[in-house]
Design a protein around this motif. Structure first.
Motif, PDB file in Angstrom:
ATOM      1  N   SER A  25       0.832  -1.199   0.000  1.00 20.23           N
ATOM      2  CA  SER A  25       0.000   0.000   0.000  1.00 20.23           C
ATOM      3  C   SER A  25       0.866   1.248   0.000  1.00 20.23           C
ATOM      4  N   LEU A  26       0.284   2.329  -0.511  1.00 23.05           N
ATOM      5  CA  LEU A  26       0.965   3.623  -0.583  1.00 23.05           C
ATOM      6  C   LEU A  26      -0.058   4.697  -0.250  1.00 23.05           C
ATOM      7  N   THR A  27       0.259   5.563   0.721  1.00 23.24           N
ATOM      8  CA  THR A  27      -0.657   6.630   1.108  1.00 23.24           C
ATOM      9  C   THR A  27       0.083   7.962   1.187  1.00 23.24           C
ATOM     10  N   MET A  28      -0.631   9.024   0.844  1.00 17.40           N
ATOM     11  CA  MET A  28      -0.137  10.390   0.984  1.00 17.40           C
ATOM     12  C   MET A  28      -0.997  11.079   2.033  1.00 17.40           C
ATOM     13  N   ASN A  29      -0.372  11.488   3.156  1.00 20.37           N
ATOM     14  CA  ASN A  29      -1.113  12.017   4.292  1.00 20.37           C
ATOM     15  C   ASN A  29      -0.660  13.431   4.646  1.00 20.37           C
ATOM     16  N   ASP A  30      -1.320  14.009   5.646  1.00 15.51           N
ATOM     17  CA  ASP A  30      -0.966  15.330   6.176  1.00 15.51           C
ATOM     18  C   ASP A  30      -0.901  16.387   5.075  1.00 15.51           C
TER      19      ASP A  30
END
Length: 276
Positions: free
Chosen positions: A172-177
């Protein structure tokens, strides 16, 4: 049960559970009892240094409605009412906390073969509205998670993520903040018979140029005993051993040591969960 991509919160969840669940540096005791009418009462206490925190949770299930009432040591009363599948795939959650009058929230979750949606709105005059959605299948999905503050007229959160998986591997890959943090995780079932797992997580914060790498594993010594271990790029190593000494009752011992400062005292945690 619908087979689909799940909710946005499910992206990377198995890797997070492997790398973070059951690791603790406190002492925690939990006991659950059941009344003849089916009411479950769970009492728990946690010692954090010199501070002791406790709470009592009462859960009542009736048909497809579950009511949870929780009281903590600060006299806060939290109530959540969950209505499971009033229509196929839909779940409704109504929650509020006393005495905080602005804490009320209504949340809707909908699961479909090719989508998962979660929407919530606060119960105050100028609520925070949140929405997350995932499209795809249980093999691959992509989604977004946003929150909007109606009082200020600004988006206070916007994240995005994707997940790819097969029978024994999830990436998985997430872009946060608001785009400041990039997180990549990996989860692999090495040997199902012994529940042997490996996982890794890489976290990059662009504003501070900080990188964090965490690698962990899990293995079942026997059907009742599981060991876990993890280490990060800052030299902190942790381990957990958990034993199910009776059905649904667990004894968990955890510890952490800084390998770059072995002269410092190690941290230890203990958890005991009793479920008669």
């Amino acid at each position: 049960m619908i087979k689909g991509p799940g909710l946005y919160s499910d992206i990377g969840k198995k890797a997070r559970d492997l790398l973070y669940k059951d690791y603790q540096g406190d002492q925690k005791f939990t006991v659950t009892t059941y009344s003849p009418t089916g009411v479950a009462i769970t009492s728990s206490g946690t010692k954090k240094g010199e501070l002791f925190l406790g709470d009592v949770n009462t859960q009542l299930k009736r048909n497809n409605i579950t009511t949870d009432i929780n009281v903590d040591t600060n006299s806060n009363l939290f109530t959540a009412i969950t209505i499971d599948e009033p229509v196929p795939g839909l779940k409704t959650i109504i929650s509020f906390k006393v005495p905080d009058q602005s804490s009320g929230k209504v949340e809707l979750q909908y699961l479909h073969d090719y989508a998962g949606i979660c929407a919530s709105v606060g119960g105050c005059a100028n609520p925070i509205v949140s929405f997350s959605g995932v499209v795809g299948t249980n093999s691959g999905s992509i989604g977004a998670d946003v929150s909007f503050d109606t009082k200020t007229g600004n988006f206070i959160k916007y994240n995005a993520g994707l997940s790819l998986s097969n029978a024994d591997l999830i990436a998985s890959l997430t872009m946060n903040d608001k785009g400041d943090t990039l997180n990549a995780s990996y989860y692999h079932v090495v040997k199902p018979l012994t529940n042997t797992l490996v996982g890794a997580e890489v976290n990059r914060i662009f504003s501070t140029n900080e990188n964090t790498i965490l690698v962990g594993t899990q293995h079942s010594l026997d059907p009742l005993t599981t060991v876990k271990a993890r280490v990060n790029n800052f030299g902190k190593a942790s381990a957990v051993i958990q034993h199910e000494w009776r059905p649904k009752s667990f004894f968990t011992l955890s510890g952490e040591v800084d390998t770059r400062a072995v002269d410092k005292s190690a941290k230890f945690g203990l958890a005991l969960a009793l479920n008669p």
